[in-house]
Design a protein around this motif. Structure first.
Motif, PDB file in Angstrom:
ATOM      1  N   ALA A 127      -0.484  31.838 -22.402  1.00 49.62           N
ATOM      2  CA  ALA A 127      -1.378  31.494 -21.281  1.00 49.62           C
ATOM      3  C   ALA A 127      -2.374  30.420 -21.686  1.00 49.62           C
ATOM      4  O   ALA A 127      -2.671  29.497 -20.915  1.00 49.62           O
ATOM      5  CB  ALA A 127      -2.104  32.751 -20.795  1.00 49.62           C
ATOM      6  N   VAL A 128      -2.894  30.514 -22.894  1.00 47.16           N
ATOM      7  CA  VAL A 128      -3.827  29.489 -23.360  1.00 47.16           C
ATOM      8  C   VAL A 128      -3.111  28.150 -23.475  1.00 47.16           C
ATOM      9  O   VAL A 128      -3.660  27.102 -23.124  1.00 47.16           O
ATOM     10  CB  VAL A 128      -4.449  29.911 -24.710  1.00 47.16           C
ATOM     11  CG1 VAL A 128      -5.177  28.747 -25.385  1.00 47.16           C
ATOM     12  CG2 VAL A 128      -5.401  31.078 -24.508  1.00 47.16           C
ATOM     13  N   GLN A 129      -1.892  28.157 -23.937  1.00 46.22           N
ATOM     14  CA  GLN A 129      -1.147  26.915 -24.075  1.00 46.22           C
ATOM     15  C   GLN A 129      -0.847  26.289 -22.719  1.00 46.22           C
ATOM     16  O   GLN A 129      -0.880  25.076 -22.582  1.00 46.22           O
ATOM     17  CB  GLN A 129       0.172  27.160 -24.825  1.00 46.22           C
ATOM     18  CG  GLN A 129      -0.011  27.594 -26.257  1.00 46.22           C
ATOM     19  CD  GLN A 129      -0.738  26.545 -27.089  1.00 46.22           C
ATOM     20  OE1 GLN A 129      -0.483  25.353 -26.955  1.00 46.22           O
ATOM     21  NE2 GLN A 129      -1.662  27.003 -27.913  1.00 46.22           N
ATOM     22  N   VAL A 130      -0.545  27.134 -21.724  1.00 43.84           N
ATOM     23  CA  VAL A 130      -0.162  26.591 -20.416  1.00 43.84           C
ATOM     24  C   VAL A 130      -1.395  26.152 -19.624  1.00 43.84           C
ATOM     25  O   VAL A 130      -1.441  25.054 -19.066  1.00 43.84           O
ATOM     26  CB  VAL A 130       0.653  27.634 -19.624  1.00 43.84           C
ATOM     27  CG1 VAL A 130       0.836  27.200 -18.167  1.00 43.84           C
ATOM     28  CG2 VAL A 130       1.991  27.856 -20.288  1.00 43.84           C
ATOM     29  N   PHE A 131      -2.383  27.053 -19.569  1.00 42.23           N
ATOM     30  CA  PHE A 131      -3.517  26.757 -18.681  1.00 42.23           C
ATOM     31  C   PHE A 131      -4.713  26.144 -19.392  1.00 42.23           C
ATOM     32  O   PHE A 131      -5.736  25.878 -18.767  1.00 42.23           O
ATOM     33  CB  PHE A 131      -3.971  28.049 -17.974  1.00 42.23           C
ATOM     34  CG  PHE A 131      -2.911  28.618 -17.086  1.00 42.23           C
ATOM     35  CD1 PHE A 131      -2.459  27.928 -15.975  1.00 42.23           C
ATOM     36  CD2 PHE A 131      -2.332  29.855 -17.374  1.00 42.23           C
ATOM     37  CE1 PHE A 131      -1.482  28.458 -15.169  1.00 42.23           C
ATOM     38  CE2 PHE A 131      -1.356  30.389 -16.570  1.00 42.23           C
ATOM     39  CZ  PHE A 131      -0.917  29.691 -15.463  1.00 42.23           C
ATOM     40  N   GLY A 132      -4.650  25.917 -20.635  1.00 35.03           N
ATOM     41  CA  GLY A 132      -5.786  25.368 -21.367  1.00 35.03           C
ATOM     42  C   GLY A 132      -5.920  23.871 -21.129  1.00 35.03           C
ATOM     43  O   GLY A 132      -4.963  23.171 -20.817  1.00 35.03           O
ATOM     44  N   ALA A 133      -7.145  23.351 -21.252  1.00 38.47           N
ATOM     45  CA  ALA A 133      -7.405  21.917 -21.103  1.00 38.47           C
ATOM     46  C   ALA A 133      -7.282  21.274 -22.465  1.00 38.47           C
ATOM     47  O   ALA A 133      -8.234  21.193 -23.228  1.00 38.47           O
ATOM     48  CB  ALA A 133      -8.786  21.693 -20.510  1.00 38.47           C
ATOM     49  N   SER A 134      -6.153  20.825 -22.737  1.00 40.86           N
ATOM     50  CA  SER A 134      -5.953  20.245 -24.053  1.00 40.86           C
ATOM     51  C   SER A 134      -5.608  18.758 -23.951  1.00 40.86           C
ATOM     52  O   SER A 134      -4.744  18.271 -24.633  1.00 40.86           O
ATOM     53  CB  SER A 134      -4.839  21.006 -24.782  1.00 40.86           C
ATOM     54  OG  SER A 134      -3.644  20.938 -24.052  1.00 40.86           O
TER      55      SER A 134
END
Length: 156
Positions: A127-134
């Motif tokens: 979830a962090v990988q998909v929805f994170g602002a990177s």
């Protein structure tokens, strides 16, 4: 005179006839008891005349009759004891099986919780990988300022 006989010995040296002496038994002496005894306790003296004329004297002994052995049947039969021991063994095995099944259930619960924990941690990472602002991503950016919708058509 020194001629051998039929037995291989010279004549004149024959052996004398052998005499056999059979001792005659002595009549038993009647002895008195050594210590004082009760008059009723002295057993009767019995004399027996043997066929050759000898007299044997002695005390008569009453045969000792052993006490009859009383055999009582056992309080519990062997079959009942065997069944009871089998039941005790079965209960011991059942107790061990109960502990074994409890251990297996606890191990299953532990494995299930570890799988759920791994899924939650791995799902959070996804979830962090998909929805994170990177940073910026490739693709087309559309800025809508004034949108006009006429007759279910979009004019931008």
């Amino acid at each position: 005179m020194n001629e051998p006989t039929a037995y291989g010995r010279p004549a004149g040296h024959e052996r004398a006839a052998v005499e056999v002496h059979i001792p005659t038994p002595l009549a038993p002496a009647h002895t008195t008891p050594l210590g004082p005894m009760q008059p009723g306790a002295i057993p009767a003296v019995t004399s027996v005349v043997l066929p050759d004329g000898r007299v044997v004297t002695g005390y008569t002994l009453n045969p000792v009759h052993p006490e009859p052995v009383v055999t009582t049947p056992p309080a519990v039969s062997r079959a009942a004891v065997n069944v009871a021991l089998g039941g005790v063994g079965f209960l011991a095995v059942c107790g061990g099986l109960l502990l074994l099944t409890t251990f297996i259930a606890a191990l299953t619960a532990l494995v299930t919780q570890l799988v759920i924990l791994a899924a939650v941690i791995f799902g959070g990472w996804i979830a962090v990988q998909v929805f994170g602002a990177s940073g910026p991503r490739g693709g087309t950016t559309v800025n809508i300022r004034k949108a006009v919708i006429k007759r279910n058509r979009f004019y931008g």
